[in-house]
Enzyme design. Structure first.
Site, PDB file in Angstrom:
ATOM      1  N   ALA A 185       0.162   3.455  -2.953  1.00  0.00           N
ATOM      2  CA  ALA A 185      -0.597   2.233  -2.665  1.00  0.00           C
ATOM      3  C   ALA A 185      -0.190   1.573  -1.348  1.00  0.00           C
ATOM      4  CB  ALA A 185      -0.407   1.226  -3.800  1.00  0.00           C
ATOM      5  N   LYS A 186       0.980   1.911  -0.817  1.00  0.00           N
ATOM      6  CA  LYS A 186       1.486   1.236   0.384  1.00  0.00           C
ATOM      7  C   LYS A 186       0.634   1.619   1.603  1.00  0.00           C
ATOM      8  CE  LYS A 186       5.201  -0.573  -1.595  1.00  0.00           C
ATOM      9  NZ  LYS A 186       4.718  -0.605  -2.982  1.00  0.00           N
TER      10      LYS A 186
END
Ligand SMILES: Cc1ncc(COP(=O)(O)O)c(C=O)c1O
Length: 369
Positions: A185-186
């Site tokens: 998700a980063k």
């Protein structure tokens, strides 16, 4: 219109050919762990951040564990850490048998204030974890100065902030040791878990390098100078991350455009709905969080209009069951408890269209109207 909160197929779909090629290449090479691709990623992160030392590890949580151990955190040591954050900032010291000593966060930013450190410090306190959270930067220069005056070392949890700067200093390098997470998700999300420790301190960098690989020195195999872990990075993830790193400035620029648009438009709605603020600096827009007094009603309103949202984090750390033995009660950290009640994360990723971002803004606005 539907706006997904996580849209992984869209975020990773563009890399289909690259991933296929890397799986074929690395997956049949016989060089799977801590080899050339990991070394290349460490060199690239050093190049981007100016860090003297970069140590690739298995994820951001393991980076915290190793970095804390390198600072001498263990039984009998207290670690000052935010009362509102991802679990790792508190579980990592606890897993090392140290005691997490919570520091309240400012509910307007989600980060700790430097002047709280003197109030919360105990005689056993050795380290403070300062975390950048969501898209908000912690005031690192002030925290570093306060920590130095108190004799504390600083672990900068920059898991979400690769590419950000506070007072001109790259996130990760404002304290003694820092780290990045490459969880999918980063902004620099990998095809699996991964993390990186950075430091300008040679002794810490060297110790982290040993601790990630069973306490070995990288020269003599099966000679264990310290008790360490298997917290190594896989070659396949490293190869993907190095390729994606070239795109990170463009990904950040697109995220910033959406985040600044949200800030400008949603910033007009206050005080019942307001974006989280940040300490000054060059922000990286990761998770976009607002505070809303009627958070759950707003969430339902957005859901009805096709806008997915997320809740981070509904139970503040001092009230988590795993920390019951620390004896905290509701009311101990009001800033953290306010955010647990009011924080709401809106969709923000580089692949979103302008129309989708505008739709999110108008859906929030229509609740307020
Ligand atoms: C502030 C913070 N620290 C640490 C971590 C841990 O990173 P990882 O998920 O790679 O273990 C996260 C993950 O989201 C985070 O948000």
């Amino acid at each position: 219109m539907k706006v997904a909160y996580f849209d992984y197929p869209r975020r990773f779909g563009a890399d289909a050919a690259l991933v296929k090629q890397l799986v074929a290449e690395v997956g049949t090479s016989g060089a799977f762990i801590l080899k050339q691709h990991v070394a290349e990623l460490e060199a690239a992160i050093k190049g981007q951040t100016g860090a003297a030392h970069a140590v690739a590890v298995s994820n951001g949580t393991d980076a915290l564990l190793i970095a804390l151990a390198s600072l001498g955190v263990g039984p009998g040591v207290d670690v000052l850490t935010p009362a509102f954050s991802f679990i790792s900032t508190a579980s990592a010291p606890a897993l090392l048998r140290a005691r997490p000593v919570f520091v309240d966060v400012n509910p307007d930013t989600g980060t700790i204030a430097a002047d709280e450190l003197a109030r919360r410090r105990t005689p056993e306190s050795k380290v403070v974890i300062a975390a950048h959270l969501f898209s908000s930067l912690a005031a690192m220069a002030e925290i570093q100065a306060a920590a130095r005056a108190l004799g504390l070392r600083v672990l900068e949890d920059s898991a979400v902030a690769l590419g950000a700067r506070t007072a001109g200093v790259p996130a990760g390098l404002a304290g003694d040791v820092g780290l990045y997470s490459f969880f999918p998700a980063k902004p620099l999300g990998g095809i699996g878990d991964a993390g990186m420790i950075v430091s300008n301190d040679a002794a810490l960098g060297d110790m982290c390098r040993r601790l990630r690989n069973h306490g070995q020195d990288g020269v003599t195999r099966f000679l264990h100078h310290h008790l360490g872990w298997n917290h190594r990075m896989d070659e396949i993830v490293a190869a993907y991350l190095t390729a994606k790193l070239a795109r990170l400035p463009a990904l950040h620029a697109r995220r910033r455009a959406i985040g600044e648009h949200y800030d400008a438009e949603l910033g007009k709605l206050g005080p019942a709905i307001r974006p989280l603020a940040s300490a000054p600096g060059e922000r990286v827009f990761y998770t976009y969080v607002i505070r809303a007094e009627r958070r759950d009603a707003l969430r339902a309103h957005l859901f009805e209009r096709g806008v997915e949202t997320q809740l981070y984090y509904t139970v503040p750390l001092h009230l988590q069951p795993c920390f019951a033995h620390l004896g905290h009660v509701a009311g101990d950290f009001p800033g953290a408890e306010t955010l647990a009640r009011e924080a709401l994360a809106l969709p923000l990723y580089a692949e979103m269209t302008d129309a989708e971002a505008e739709y999110v803004v108008s859906a929030v606005r229509s609740f307020h109207a």
